[in-house]
Design a protein around this motif. Structure first.
Motif, PDB file in Angstrom:
ATOM      1  N   ASP A 151       0.864  -1.176   0.000  1.00 49.64           N
ATOM      2  CA  ASP A 151       0.000   0.000   0.000  1.00 49.64           C
ATOM      3  C   ASP A 151       0.902   1.229   0.000  1.00 49.64           C
ATOM      4  O   ASP A 151       1.943   1.236   0.664  1.00 49.64           O
ATOM      5  N   GLY A 152       0.515   2.236  -0.742  1.00 52.71           N
ATOM      6  CA  GLY A 152       1.327   3.443  -0.774  1.00 52.71           C
ATOM      7  C   GLY A 152       0.640   4.568  -1.510  1.00 52.71           C
ATOM      8  O   GLY A 152      -0.542   4.488  -1.867  1.00 52.71           O
ATOM      9  N   LEU A 153       1.414   5.611  -1.732  1.00 51.60           N
ATOM     10  CA  LEU A 153       0.939   6.779  -2.472  1.00 51.60           C
ATOM     11  C   LEU A 153       1.663   6.830  -3.812  1.00 51.60           C
ATOM     12  O   LEU A 153       2.880   6.639  -3.874  1.00 51.60           O
ATOM     13  N   ALA A 154       0.897   7.096  -4.851  1.00 51.82           N
ATOM     14  CA  ALA A 154       1.445   7.125  -6.202  1.00 51.82           C
ATOM     15  C   ALA A 154       1.411   8.528  -6.771  1.00 51.82           C
ATOM     16  O   ALA A 154       0.589   9.360  -6.381  1.00 51.82           O
ATOM     17  N   HIS A 155       2.329   8.766  -7.680  1.00 46.28           N
ATOM     18  CA  HIS A 155       2.282   9.981  -8.492  1.00 46.28           C
ATOM     19  C   HIS A 155       2.785   9.621  -9.888  1.00 46.28           C
ATOM     20  O   HIS A 155       3.344   8.542 -10.103  1.00 46.28           O
ATOM     21  N   LEU A 156       2.571  10.511 -10.813  1.00 44.07           N
ATOM     22  CA  LEU A 156       2.967  10.292 -12.204  1.00 44.07           C
ATOM     23  C   LEU A 156       4.154  11.166 -12.545  1.00 44.07           C
ATOM     24  O   LEU A 156       4.224  12.316 -12.120  1.00 44.07           O
ATOM     25  N   GLU A 157       5.081  10.596 -13.306  1.00 42.73           N
ATOM     26  CA  GLU A 157       6.222  11.356 -13.818  1.00 42.73           C
ATOM     27  C   GLU A 157       6.245  11.193 -15.328  1.00 42.73           C
ATOM     28  O   GLU A 157       6.121  10.074 -15.833  1.00 42.73           O
ATOM     29  N   ALA A 158       6.420  12.301 -16.032  1.00 44.73           N
ATOM     30  CA  ALA A 158       6.468  12.248 -17.495  1.00 44.73           C
ATOM     31  C   ALA A 158       7.749  11.570 -17.962  1.00 44.73           C
ATOM     32  O   ALA A 158       7.740  10.773 -18.898  1.00 44.73           O
ATOM     33  N   THR A 159       8.862  11.861 -17.312  1.00 46.18           N
ATOM     34  CA  THR A 159      10.144  11.263 -17.652  1.00 46.18           C
ATOM     35  C   THR A 159      10.792  10.803 -16.365  1.00 46.18           C
ATOM     36  O   THR A 159      10.984  11.593 -15.444  1.00 46.18           O
ATOM     37  N   ALA A 160      11.118   9.543 -16.323  1.00 45.31           N
ATOM     38  CA  ALA A 160      11.734   8.979 -15.115  1.00 45.31           C
ATOM     39  C   ALA A 160      12.874   8.059 -15.548  1.00 45.31           C
ATOM     40  O   ALA A 160      12.664   6.875 -15.789  1.00 45.31           O
ATOM     41  N   HIS A 161      14.061   8.631 -15.676  1.00 41.54           N
ATOM     42  CA  HIS A 161      15.204   7.858 -16.157  1.00 41.54           C
ATOM     43  C   HIS A 161      15.524   6.686 -15.231  1.00 41.54           C
ATOM     44  O   HIS A 161      15.839   5.598 -15.699  1.00 41.54           O
ATOM     45  N   ARG A 162      15.427   6.889 -13.916  1.00 39.49           N
ATOM     46  CA  ARG A 162      15.689   5.798 -12.973  1.00 39.49           C
ATOM     47  C   ARG A 162      14.681   4.668 -13.174  1.00 39.49           C
ATOM     48  O   ARG A 162      15.043   3.492 -13.134  1.00 39.49           O
ATOM     49  N   ALA A 163      13.433   4.999 -13.417  1.00 41.64           N
ATOM     50  CA  ALA A 163      12.408   3.981 -13.639  1.00 41.64           C
ATOM     51  C   ALA A 163      12.741   3.136 -14.858  1.00 41.64           C
ATOM     52  O   ALA A 163      12.652   1.905 -14.819  1.00 41.64           O
ATOM     53  N   VAL A 164      13.132   3.765 -15.943  1.00 39.71           N
ATOM     54  CA  VAL A 164      13.464   3.034 -17.170  1.00 39.71           C
ATOM     55  C   VAL A 164      14.673   2.134 -16.925  1.00 39.71           C
ATOM     56  O   VAL A 164      14.705   0.981 -17.371  1.00 39.71           O
ATOM     57  N   GLU A 165      15.637   2.617 -16.177  1.00 39.33           N
ATOM     58  CA  GLU A 165      16.822   1.826 -15.845  1.00 39.33           C
ATOM     59  C   GLU A 165      16.441   0.580 -15.026  1.00 39.33           C
ATOM     60  O   GLU A 165      16.857  -0.536 -15.336  1.00 39.33           O
ATOM     61  N   VAL A 166      15.635   0.768 -13.979  1.00 36.23           N
ATOM     62  CA  VAL A 166      15.249  -0.336 -13.097  1.00 36.23           C
ATOM     63  C   VAL A 166      14.323  -1.306 -13.830  1.00 36.23           C
ATOM     64  O   VAL A 166      14.471  -2.532 -13.713  1.00 36.23           O
ATOM     65  N   LEU A 167      13.380  -0.794 -14.598  1.00 36.58           N
ATOM     66  CA  LEU A 167      12.487  -1.667 -15.369  1.00 36.58           C
ATOM     67  C   LEU A 167      13.269  -2.456 -16.423  1.00 36.58           C
ATOM     68  O   LEU A 167      13.015  -3.640 -16.635  1.00 36.58           O
ATOM     69  N   GLY A 168      14.232  -1.811 -17.060  1.00 42.06           N
ATOM     70  CA  GLY A 168      15.047  -2.486 -18.065  1.00 42.06           C
ATOM     71  C   GLY A 168      15.894  -3.605 -17.489  1.00 42.06           C
ATOM     72  O   GLY A 168      16.184  -4.593 -18.166  1.00 42.06           O
ATOM     73  N   ALA A 169      16.312  -3.464 -16.237  1.00 38.76           N
ATOM     74  CA  ALA A 169      17.085  -4.523 -15.590  1.00 38.76           C
ATOM     75  C   ALA A 169      16.225  -5.766 -15.341  1.00 38.76           C
ATOM     76  O   ALA A 169      16.745  -6.886 -15.272  1.00 38.76           O
ATOM     77  N   LYS A 170      14.926  -5.591 -15.212  1.00 40.38           N
ATOM     78  CA  LYS A 170      14.019  -6.706 -14.937  1.00 40.38           C
ATOM     79  C   LYS A 170      13.396  -7.284 -16.207  1.00 40.38           C
ATOM     80  O   LYS A 170      13.193  -8.490 -16.315  1.00 40.38           O
ATOM     81  N   TYR A 171      13.082  -6.403 -17.151  1.00 39.96           N
ATOM     82  CA  TYR A 171      12.394  -6.807 -18.380  1.00 39.96           C
ATOM     83  C   TYR A 171      13.218  -6.376 -19.598  1.00 39.96           C
ATOM     84  O   TYR A 171      13.305  -5.179 -19.888  1.00 39.96           O
ATOM     85  N   PRO A 172      13.800  -7.325 -20.346  1.00 41.48           N
ATOM     86  CA  PRO A 172      14.592  -6.956 -21.528  1.00 41.48           C
ATOM     87  C   PRO A 172      13.790  -6.172 -22.565  1.00 41.48           C
ATOM     88  O   PRO A 172      14.354  -5.390 -23.329  1.00 41.48           O
ATOM     89  N   GLN A 173      12.474  -6.347 -22.576  1.00 43.08           N
ATOM     90  CA  GLN A 173      11.636  -5.620 -23.531  1.00 43.08           C
ATOM     91  C   GLN A 173      11.779  -4.108 -23.364  1.00 43.08           C
ATOM     92  O   GLN A 173      11.652  -3.354 -24.326  1.00 43.08           O
ATOM     93  N   TYR A 174      12.039  -3.654 -22.145  1.00 43.61           N
ATOM     94  CA  TYR A 174      12.186  -2.221 -21.900  1.00 43.61           C
ATOM     95  C   TYR A 174      13.539  -1.693 -22.372  1.00 43.61           C
ATOM     96  O   TYR A 174      13.694  -0.493 -22.573  1.00 43.61           O
ATOM     97  N   VAL A 175      14.507  -2.572 -22.529  1.00 45.07           N
ATOM     98  CA  VAL A 175      15.793  -2.170 -23.097  1.00 45.07           C
ATOM     99  C   VAL A 175      15.629  -2.007 -24.605  1.00 45.07           C
ATOM    100  O   VAL A 175      16.117  -1.044 -25.193  1.00 45.07           O
TER     101      VAL A 175
END
Length: 131
Positions: free
Chosen positions: A87-111
């Motif tokens: 459970d937590g609080l969410a917000h939206l970011e238009a550009t999130a370089h850290r998110a793309v980096e972390v997601l890419g490490a888990k899912y090759p499709q994001y690379v």
């Protein structure tokens, strides 16, 4: 389940269910890909087919940032069942370089095709699990 085990199990899951609600409290639940970075969870609007980019989950988060994410393991051997909810609080970011980096490490499709849409950023408040 202690919070450390809950974080570990949650982080290794391949898909979660994201629960949001609008200002009237109407729930909305969708499966999402995600990645954990400490106490922060990222999920992006990516290139997977969607009817529209004006997603219900994004409108809900903008109006009501309280969210839950759920992962679970089911097996016919019920002794191995478990679930973890964040459970937590969410917000939206238009550009999130850290998110793309972390997601890419888990899912090759994001690379191969980095997410072009907004990123949902969840700051985890609680990690709960069963058993």
């Amino acid at each position: 389940m202690d919070p450390a085990d809950a974080r570990r199990r949650f982080a290794t899951a391949r898909v979660a269910r994201l629960a949001t609600a609008d200002t009237a409290g109407h729930p909305h639940l969708v499966p999402v890909t995600f990645a954990v970075d400490g106490e922060r969870i990222y999920s992006a609007v990516d290139h997977k087919p969607k009817r529209t980019r004006a997603l219900h989950r994004l409108r809900n988060i903008a109006a009501n940032p309280a969210v839950s994410l759920l992962v679970d393991h089911y097996d016919e051997d019920w002794a191995t069942l478990w679930w973890v909810r964040v459970d937590g609080l969410a917000h939206l970011e238009a550009t999130a370089h850290r998110a793309v980096e972390v997601l890419g490490a888990k899912y090759p499709q994001y690379v191969e095709v980095p997410p072009a849409g907004p990123v949902i950023v969840v700051d985890a408040a609680t990690w709960r699990g069963w058993p």
